[in-house]
Design a protein around this motif. Structure first.
Motif, PDB file in Angstrom:
ATOM      1  N   ARG A 390     -22.547  98.999 -26.514  1.00  0.00           N
ATOM      2  CA  ARG A 390     -23.497 100.114 -26.449  1.00  0.00           C
ATOM      3  C   ARG A 390     -23.874 100.591 -27.853  1.00  0.00           C
ATOM      4  O   ARG A 390     -25.037 100.895 -28.124  1.00  0.00           O
ATOM      5  N   ASP A 393     -26.304  98.199 -29.247  1.00  0.00           N
ATOM      6  CA  ASP A 393     -27.593  98.427 -28.590  1.00  0.00           C
ATOM      7  C   ASP A 393     -28.327  99.608 -29.228  1.00  0.00           C
ATOM      8  O   ASP A 393     -29.532  99.546 -29.505  1.00  0.00           O
ATOM      9  N   LEU A 394     -27.590 100.699 -29.448  1.00  0.00           N
ATOM     10  CA  LEU A 394     -28.195 101.898 -30.043  1.00  0.00           C
ATOM     11  C   LEU A 394     -28.714 101.606 -31.444  1.00  0.00           C
ATOM     12  O   LEU A 394     -29.812 102.026 -31.817  1.00  0.00           O
ATOM     13  N   ARG A 584     -33.516 111.976 -22.126  1.00  0.00           N
ATOM     14  CA  ARG A 584     -32.711 110.932 -21.497  1.00  0.00           C
ATOM     15  C   ARG A 584     -32.074 111.397 -20.199  1.00  0.00           C
ATOM     16  O   ARG A 584     -31.451 110.595 -19.492  1.00  0.00           O
ATOM     17  N   THR A 612     -38.206  99.488 -26.881  1.00  0.00           N
ATOM     18  CA  THR A 612     -36.836  99.695 -26.410  1.00  0.00           C
ATOM     19  C   THR A 612     -36.850 100.216 -24.989  1.00  0.00           C
ATOM     20  O   THR A 612     -37.720 101.020 -24.618  1.00  0.00           O
ATOM     21  N   ASP A 614     -34.224 101.894 -22.202  1.00  0.00           N
ATOM     22  CA  ASP A 614     -32.926 102.490 -21.907  1.00  0.00           C
ATOM     23  C   ASP A 614     -32.796 102.567 -20.386  1.00  0.00           C
ATOM     24  O   ASP A 614     -33.367 103.447 -19.739  1.00  0.00           O
ATOM     25  N   LEU A 647     -29.088  99.172 -22.934  1.00  0.00           N
ATOM     26  CA  LEU A 647     -30.196  99.518 -23.818  1.00  0.00           C
ATOM     27  C   LEU A 647     -30.720  98.226 -24.437  1.00  0.00           C
ATOM     28  O   LEU A 647     -30.018  97.562 -25.197  1.00  0.00           O
TER      29      LEU A 647
END
Length: 683
Positions: A390, A393-394, A584, A612, A614, A647
């Motif tokens: 994660r 991914d961020l 989010r 991107t 999410d 993500l």
């Protein structure tokens, strides 16, 4: 009579000159040659350095700095864990005899060196005398004695090291269960003390060289400052943090003991202390992330410690990708297990379930984003693979380079993703043969990305260090030897009555780091050492890129969005605009069928090079990103048939477009498709 008076006058003048010379000149222990790298006055008695020659300065022909980087060390760990787990100090104003002495409970024969025999086997007995005899410590397998005396660090600097990361470290649970301590176990209190003492060490060394700013040990707070220090031939020291409950973010029975305000205040305080890199979890699952397990007896002991701290043991699941956490194993740890409440036992674990169920929590993600906002570097070692995935991914979604693996505690299958971001990796200080084998395994990747390599000594980190290979081992180190740059000569290191030889003593203390590098050169070849000599440049490249990073403008935020469908709910809206509202906590959700699409109108033609996505739990395994100038003619710029949720970042050649469409082809769940947020960026 006149002659007598003249001779008396000459005698008086001579006496005055002698007094002035004594008062203003060097002491008997001072540097006689006046070299910039020699102190004006070193304490007497003190350790030998046993290096001759001028430390190299400046850059190479390409303008790159030269030198090694230790990306993971713990100079002040003697102040961690309550202050009595690791014995001895890195320095003392009272001198070496005060700095290098054992903990009082270790006298007369080490019988009460409880942690020593828990971690090293046997009964922990040893000769506690440090200065001047050092019969039993420091040693490569002694985990509870000081290895970072300042003069030993000086020898490593003289041998070619130019960047050192001092990770301020502690663990509140280890502190609480250990029998001996000098203070309470609050982790942030220990971190503050260790930071202060690192600055005190800088001042202590400065005092030997004539005043503030003149010593070789320089704490730096930005990459430009570090480059300037290295160009002067000195050692740039970076502050990091490795602790289990940063900002008080532990959890008890799965309930977080911190909030976003605590995280912001904690990050601000650490930044003000000079900290520029940190771990978010270490050894124990906390309110921010799950950990990568420890193995064997130590792993069982730490699992017990986690239960005593937070009320839950580690929990595992089958891994979903090639990465996995360390196997916990079923090794017993009787001394630790005695502390469990009656009727409670360490659970057993399925051999094929090697991943921590805990990943990066919502609070952990908030902390990661907070570190990015402050341009800090994040250590992914010790994070579970679920948490690490994660984090990467961020960072990929933000094109953020500030990711570090400093001592071989991540799954090595992450290496290319780290390099792809512009991050930095270092290997634990293994024995030379093992170190060379791992360096060679990843050498092609470093060549591809044009990066150097680092090592993480983890000294004072209760880990164990390279054992002796023997004086008759193939390609044993021959003393004296030249430093990698060729400008210095290093002989065996002597402190007090003890002289260390890497061949027969192993890497007993920090002063033997250059000897270990020479061992690598002799066993593995010059190419590995050349990669290491480029390490400081690559580390500072990552740091500098992190400092320069600015969050990209999200062209999709607030833009008109349409979709093939939207799931109906009488209480909550799942309209397409929810995927571009910057929140989010909201989401767009489609009908429960495969072929769907989401379209965003940017309002004008813009340069687009990165999208991107999410995902909420309902994700696509197969989908493509399309661009259009007029909303009629579409071209595919990116596609995948192996989506796994989380993500996603779709990066492609930047081109002009007004409209962006994501065409969803196959579902990964029984539901439809659901996106918390879609980002569109120029690059």
């Amino acid at each position: 009579m006149a002659t007598y008076r003249g001779r008396r006058h000459v005698a008086v003048v001579s006496l005055l000159l002698l007094v002035l010379a004594v008062a203003l000149g060097p002491t008997p222990t001072a540097a006689a040659g006046g070299n910039w790298w020699d102190p004006v006055a070193r304490p007497a008695p003190d350790s030998g350095i046993d290096v001759t020659g001028e430390p190299f300065k400046g850059t190479n022909a390409a303008g790159e700095i030269r030198g090694f980087v230790d990306a993971h060390n713990h100079i002040m760990a003697n102040e961690a864990f309550g202050g009595r787990l690791i014995c001895g100090k890195a320095f003392s104003a009272k001198g070496i005899a005060d700095a290098l002495k054992d903990c009082p409970e270790h006298y007369p024969d080490g019988s009460l060196a409880v942690f020593d025999f828990l971690t090293n086997g046997g009964d922990g007995r040893h000769d506690p005398v440090g200065w001047p005899t050092f019969k039993d410590w420091p040693a490569h397998d002694s985990l509870t004695h000081q290895q970072n005396y300042y003069a030993w660090i000086e020898r490593a600097w003289r041998g070619g090291q130019r960047v050192l990361v001092n990770d301020l470290v502690t663990n509140g649970v280890i502190c609480s269960v250990y029998f001996f301590k000098d203070r309470d176990c609050d982790e942030m209190t220990s971190i503050r003390l260790q930071a202060k003492l690192t600055y005190d060490l800088q001042a202590h060394i400065d005092g030997m060289y004539g005043g503030p700013g003149k010593g070789w040990f320089r704490i730096v707070t930005d990459s430009a400052q570090a480059r300037d220090v290295v160009a002067q031939g000195k050692l740039a020291v970076v502050l990091g943090v490795e602790t289990s409950e940063p900002f008080g973010c532990k959890q008890v029975l799965d309930i977080a003991q911190c909030d976003e305000d605590d995280i912001d205040a904690g990050l601000d305080e650490l930044y003000a202390l000079g900290v520029r890199s940190m771990f978010l979890c270490h050894k124990f699952d906390n309110a921010l992330c799950g950990v990568r397990f420890d193995e064997g007896t130590l792993g069982t002991a730490i699992n017990v410690g986690q239960f005593l701290s937070i009320g839950t043991f580690w929990r595992t699941e089958r891994c979903t990708g090639p990465q996995h956490d360390n196997p916990i194993g079923l090794a017993a740890a009787p001394e630790a297990e005695k502390r469990l409440p009656a009727g409670v036992a360490v659970p057993s674990y399925d051999e094929d379930a090697r991943c921590n169920v805990r990943g990066l929590t919502a609070l952990g993600e908030y902390a990661v984003r907070g570190m990015m906002e402050r341009n800090m570097m994040l250590e992914i070692d010790h994070m579970s693979v679920k948490a690490t995935g994660r984090v990467l991914d961020l960072f990929e979604a933000e094109s953020y380079p500030g990711v570090l693996s400093s001592h071989s505690w991540m799954d090595l299958n992450w290496t290319e993703r780290v390099y792809g971001l512009g991050g930095f990796t270092a290997q634990y200080m293994h024995g030379s043969e093992g170190f060379v084998a791992e360096a060679d395994r990843t050498g092609a990747l470093r060549d591809e990305y044009g990066v150097g390599y680092g090592y993480g000594t983890d000294m004072n980190g209760v880990g164990g260090w390279p054992a002796p290979r023997g004086a008759d081992a193939p390609d044993a180190v021959t003393y004296p030897f030249r430093s990698v740059d060729g400008g210095s000569v290093l002989d065996r290191q002597t402190t007090g009555e003890r002289t260390w030889d890497l061949n027969t003593d192993g890497a007993a203390h920090y002063g033997l780091v250059p000897d270990w590098i020479e061992d690598i050169r002799r066993t593995g070849g010059q190419h590995v050492v050349d990669d290491l000599f480029r390490g400081a440049e690559s580390y500072l490249d990552t740091w500098g890129a992190s400092e320069r990073h600015r969050a990209a403008v999200n062209l999709a935020k607030g833009a008109p969005a349409t979709a093939s469908s939207a799931e109906w709910n009488p209480f909550t809206s799942y309209a397409p605009g929810r995927a571009v509202d910057g929140d989010r906590g909201t989401r767009w959700a489609s009908d429960w069928s495969d072929d769907q699409w989401l379209r965003i109108d940017l309002g004008a033609t813009r340069q687009v090079g990165r999208v991107t996505l999410d995902w909420e739990r309902a994700y696509a395994t197969s989908y493509r990103v399309e661009l259009s100038a007029d909303g009629t003619d579409w071209r595919t710029v990116w596609s995948t048939a192996s989506g796994d949720g989380g993500l996603d970042t779709a990066a492609f050649t930047t081109s002009p477009a007004r409209h962006v469409r994501v065409q969803f082809l196959d579902r990964g769940t029984e539901w439809g498709y659901s996106l918390r947020e879609v980002g569109v960026h120029a690059r």
